[in-house]
Design a protein around this motif. Structure first.
Motif, PDB file in Angstrom:
ATOM      1  N   TYR A 273      35.568  39.515 -16.042  1.00 50.90           N
ATOM      2  CA  TYR A 273      34.771  39.771 -14.943  1.00 50.90           C
ATOM      3  C   TYR A 273      33.991  37.869 -15.210  1.00 50.90           C
ATOM      4  O   TYR A 273      33.591  38.148 -13.446  1.00 50.90           O
ATOM      5  CB  TYR A 273      33.660  40.814 -14.384  1.00 50.90           C
TER       6      TYR A 273
ATOM      7  N   SER B 251      39.653  43.815  -8.890  1.00 54.77           N
ATOM      8  CA  SER B 251      40.442  44.176  -9.734  1.00 54.77           C
ATOM      9  C   SER B 251      40.704  45.859  -9.746  1.00 54.77           C
ATOM     10  O   SER B 251      41.593  46.181 -10.412  1.00 54.77           O
ATOM     11  CB  SER B 251      39.668  44.607 -10.995  1.00 54.77           C
TER      12      SER B 251
ATOM     13  N   PHE C 176      40.812  43.046 -18.105  1.00 54.04           N
ATOM     14  CA  PHE C 176      39.756  42.922 -17.239  1.00 54.04           C
ATOM     15  C   PHE C 176      37.949  42.096 -17.943  1.00 54.04           C
ATOM     16  O   PHE C 176      37.777  42.874 -18.387  1.00 54.04           O
ATOM     17  CB  PHE C 176      39.299  43.506 -15.730  1.00 54.04           C
TER      18      PHE C 176
ATOM     19  N   GLU D 132      38.851  38.048 -13.207  1.00 50.87           N
ATOM     20  CA  GLU D 132      38.584  38.228 -11.503  1.00 50.87           C
ATOM     21  C   GLU D 132      37.084  39.278 -11.636  1.00 50.87           C
ATOM     22  O   GLU D 132      36.685  39.588 -12.102  1.00 50.87           O
ATOM     23  CB  GLU D 132      39.792  39.585 -11.151  1.00 50.87           C
TER      24      GLU D 132
END
Length: 242
Positions: A31, A13, A29, A7
């Motif tokens: 990006y 996030s 995570f 994301e």
């Protein structure tokens, strides 16, 4: 659960990180698309779930989905899409995603979708791991030309394995094959395969049927038939004629 959220919106996030922490999930995570593929490939067999935004810098979500599917044919993938990108939703499902959630979304909704998808995938893994090797010959669904084992999550057509089925594709095939020649509407399949927690449209079924057929055709003749204006059915009666 080890989860990879791809994301580019860091505020989204960060918000989801709080919810993932509450669930005690091991969340990571990425990006941008390039970073996501690199992270995934560093532990291909370790991921239990991927959530994927389609609008990414570096490498778009469609390509990321294709790259992840190439590395792992079975890891569950949930797409995150904009409300007005209906064509992207269908294309994403055709590229290998198992489900989608439209933006803006409720964190609780996403958590529920993740749990529902993970529950099915994890159950299949656990049962397969507990199944002795001599149980592979025990099939839950068996016709003249088709066999399916729920415990090992394997399906065979004419003695040849239908490979790389995602959790949803396997469940869809099982649902149809359990009732040979019975016609299922798209709405029925949404309820039976995606559970009542899933609120999608009927194109989700069509996209999964398309991918499922492609994998079936690598093993033998087509056994998923379209009943125009109604839905789909399993029928291997014409296999000998192929």
């Amino acid at each position: 659960m080890k989860l990879l959220m791809i994301e580019d919106n860091k505020s989204v996030s960060e918000m989801m990180a709080m919810f993932f922490k509450k669930e005690r999930w091991d969340a990571h995570f990425a990006y941008d698309g390039n970073e996501a593929v690199k992270m995934f490939n560093e532990d291909v067999d370790g991921w239990d779930m991927v959530t994927l935004d389609l609008n990414l810098p570096g490498r778009d979500g469609m390509q990321v989905s294709a790259d992840i599917r190439k590395a792992s044919p079975t890891v569950p993938i949930i797409m995150l899409t904009a409300r007005d990108s209906e064509s992207d939703q269908v294309l994403g499902l055709e590229m290998g995603a198992d489900d989608y959630v439209t933006k803006p979304f409720s964190p609780i909704t996403l958590i529920a979708r993740i749990k529902a998808l993970h529950r099915r995938a994890d159950l299949g893994k656990q049962v397969a791991a507990e199944t002795p090797t001599n149980a592979v010959s025990d099939f839950d669904v068996q016709t003249d030309h088709f066999k399916l084992n729920t415990k090992t999550r394997e399906a065979y057509l004419g003695g040849k394995e239908i490979k790389d089925l995602t959790p949803k594709e396997f469940d869809l095939l099982k649902t149809l094959a359990q009732k040979p020649r019975q016609v299922f509407s798209r709405e029925q399949l949404l309820q039976l395969v995606w559970d009542y927690e899933y609120y999608g449209d009927e194109r989700t079924v069509d996209a999964h049927i398309k991918k499922l057929r492609q994998k079936i055709e690598k093993a033998g003749p087509q056994i998923i038939q379209t009943v125009w204006g109604v839905g789909y059915k399993f029928d291997d009666g014409g296999v000998d004629e192929q």
